[in-house]
Design a protein around this motif. Sequence first.
Motif, mmCIF file in Angstrom:
data_model
loop_
_atom_site.group_PDB
_atom_site.id
_atom_site.type_symbol
_atom_site.label_atom_id
_atom_site.label_comp_id
_atom_site.label_asym_id
_atom_site.label_seq_id
_atom_site.Cartn_x
_atom_site.Cartn_y
_atom_site.Cartn_z
ATOM 1 N N ARG A 90 0.858 -1.188 0.000
ATOM 2 C CA ARG A 90 0.000 0.000 0.000
ATOM 3 C C ARG A 90 0.890 1.232 0.000
ATOM 4 N NH1 ARG A 90 -3.459 -2.269 4.726
ATOM 5 N NH2 ARG A 90 -1.950 -1.041 5.861
ATOM 6 N N ARG A 91 0.419 2.280 -0.663
ATOM 7 C CA ARG A 91 1.181 3.528 -0.736
ATOM 8 C C ARG A 91 0.256 4.715 -0.458
ATOM 9 N NH1 ARG A 91 5.958 3.841 -3.436
ATOM 10 N NH2 ARG A 91 6.813 1.844 -4.043
ATOM 11 N N LEU A 92 0.823 5.697 0.189
ATOM 12 C CA LEU A 92 0.112 6.946 0.434
ATOM 13 C C LEU A 92 1.137 8.064 0.337
ATOM 14 C CD1 LEU A 92 -2.782 7.934 1.375
ATOM 15 C CD2 LEU A 92 -1.708 8.249 3.593
ATOM 16 N N THR A 93 0.843 9.078 -0.456
ATOM 17 C CA THR A 93 1.740 10.217 -0.610
ATOM 18 C C THR A 93 1.011 11.462 -0.158
ATOM 19 O OG1 THR A 93 2.801 9.143 -2.493
ATOM 20 C CG2 THR A 93 3.192 11.488 -2.219
ATOM 21 N N VAL A 94 1.665 12.223 0.706
ATOM 22 C CA VAL A 94 1.097 13.436 1.284
ATOM 23 C C VAL A 94 1.876 14.628 0.724
ATOM 24 C CG1 VAL A 94 0.663 14.670 3.431
ATOM 25 C CG2 VAL A 94 0.524 12.182 3.385
ATOM 26 N N PHE A 95 1.157 15.622 0.216
ATOM 27 C CA PHE A 95 1.782 16.815 -0.344
ATOM 28 C C PHE A 95 1.429 18.035 0.502
ATOM 29 C CE2 PHE A 95 1.285 13.926 -3.911
ATOM 30 C CZ PHE A 95 2.524 14.007 -4.535
ATOM 31 N N PHE A 96 2.433 18.868 0.746
ATOM 32 C CA PHE A 96 2.248 20.102 1.505
ATOM 33 C C PHE A 96 2.460 21.298 0.586
ATOM 34 C CE2 PHE A 96 3.595 16.958 4.600
ATOM 35 C CZ PHE A 96 2.690 17.153 5.619
ATOM 36 N N VAL A 100 1.431 23.448 4.950
ATOM 37 C CA VAL A 100 0.164 22.861 5.382
ATOM 38 C C VAL A 100 -0.251 21.802 4.366
ATOM 39 C CG1 VAL A 100 -0.640 24.859 6.706
ATOM 40 C CG2 VAL A 100 -1.220 24.661 4.287
ATOM 41 N N LEU A 101 -1.062 20.851 4.811
ATOM 42 C CA LEU A 101 -1.494 19.743 3.957
ATOM 43 C C LEU A 101 -2.324 20.265 2.792
ATOM 44 C CD1 LEU A 101 -1.662 16.680 3.525
ATOM 45 C CD2 LEU A 101 -3.685 16.679 4.967
ATOM 46 N N ASP A 102 -1.912 19.887 1.581
ATOM 47 C CA ASP A 102 -2.596 20.331 0.374
ATOM 48 C C ASP A 102 -3.409 19.201 -0.240
ATOM 49 O OD1 ASP A 102 -3.205 22.164 -1.752
ATOM 50 O OD2 ASP A 102 -1.766 21.071 -2.999
ATOM 51 N N ARG A 103 -2.789 18.008 -0.407
ATOM 52 C CA ARG A 103 -3.504 16.887 -0.994
ATOM 53 C C ARG A 103 -2.838 15.575 -0.615
ATOM 54 N NH1 ARG A 103 -1.162 15.651 -6.457
ATOM 55 N NH2 ARG A 103 0.616 17.032 -6.599
ATOM 56 N N VAL A 104 -3.607 14.502 -0.800
ATOM 57 C CA VAL A 104 -3.139 13.156 -0.488
ATOM 58 C C VAL A 104 -3.489 12.263 -1.658
ATOM 59 C CG1 VAL A 104 -3.377 11.198 1.070
ATOM 60 C CG2 VAL A 104 -3.503 13.511 1.977
ATOM 61 N N ILE A 105 -2.524 11.474 -2.096
ATOM 62 C CA ILE A 105 -2.738 10.530 -3.195
ATOM 63 C C ILE A 105 -2.320 9.153 -2.704
ATOM 64 C CG2 ILE A 105 -2.059 9.854 -5.527
ATOM 65 C CD1 ILE A 105 -1.507 12.785 -6.091
ATOM 66 N N GLY A 106 -3.117 8.143 -3.000
ATOM 67 C CA GLY A 106 -2.738 6.802 -2.599
ATOM 68 C C GLY A 106 -3.810 5.787 -2.882
ATOM 69 N N ILE A 123 -6.916 9.613 -3.928
ATOM 70 C CA ILE A 123 -7.640 10.374 -2.922
ATOM 71 C C ILE A 123 -7.209 11.838 -3.026
ATOM 72 C CG2 ILE A 123 -8.044 10.654 -0.465
ATOM 73 C CD1 ILE A 123 -7.094 7.671 -0.286
ATOM 74 N N GLU A 124 -8.153 12.715 -3.204
ATOM 75 C CA GLU A 124 -7.883 14.148 -3.191
ATOM 76 C C GLU A 124 -8.596 14.720 -1.971
ATOM 77 O OE1 GLU A 124 -5.586 14.618 -6.652
ATOM 78 O OE2 GLU A 124 -6.232 16.223 -5.337
ATOM 79 N N ILE A 125 -7.873 15.395 -1.118
ATOM 80 C CA ILE A 125 -8.471 15.994 0.061
ATOM 81 C C ILE A 125 -8.816 17.435 -0.258
ATOM 82 C CG2 ILE A 125 -8.042 16.717 2.434
ATOM 83 C CD1 ILE A 125 -6.477 14.254 2.838
ATOM 84 N N GLY A 126 -10.023 17.822 0.094
ATOM 85 C CA GLY A 126 -10.461 19.176 -0.173
ATOM 86 C C GLY A 126 -10.974 19.311 -1.600
ATOM 87 N N PRO A 127 -11.322 20.528 -1.998
ATOM 88 C CA PRO A 127 -11.834 20.720 -3.358
ATOM 89 C C PRO A 127 -10.729 20.466 -4.396
ATOM 90 C CG PRO A 127 -11.568 22.818 -2.260
ATOM 91 C CD PRO A 127 -11.310 21.765 -1.239
ATOM 92 N N ALA A 128 -11.128 19.848 -5.492
ATOM 93 C CA ALA A 128 -10.164 19.571 -6.561
ATOM 94 C C ALA A 128 -9.691 20.872 -7.185
ATOM 95 C CB ALA A 128 -10.788 18.657 -7.607
#
Length: 131
Positions: A90-96, A100-106, A123-128
């Motif tokens: 499993r993979r999860l990538t967090v972008f700042f 501050v947290l901008d988006r998460v892909i995984g 997975i996109e966190i927040g509005p695209a």
Amino acid sequence: MHLRILSAVLAGSVVALSGCSVLERLTPYKIDIRQGNDVTPEMVGQLKKGMTRDQVRFVLGTPLVTDVFHPDRWDYVYRFQPGRGKVSERRLTVFFKDDVLDRVIGDIEPADPADAKEKSRVIEIGPAKDK
């Protein structure tokens, strides 16, 4: 007489042990191997856009991979190799952005789908945002 009975029992035991299913059970024990960060769907569900690095680290733990050339990206990788069976990863990538947290892909879906929008297992966190 007793010798014939004993040899017959031993011969029967050898025939019984030669079956495939019995031999598979006699293989050595293999341990389960877990490597990396075990990020659960509940953990991903707690992530919110705008969280600080410390807040993300509190929820997910210290990332397994941090890149000197991409300091605004944290990679969480998990690999499970059971003693018998298929390996899973499993993979999860967090972008700042601006620390501050901008988006998460995984490939780990959040426990609460209302917290993130899913598009083809990404997975996109927040509005695209337009990229």
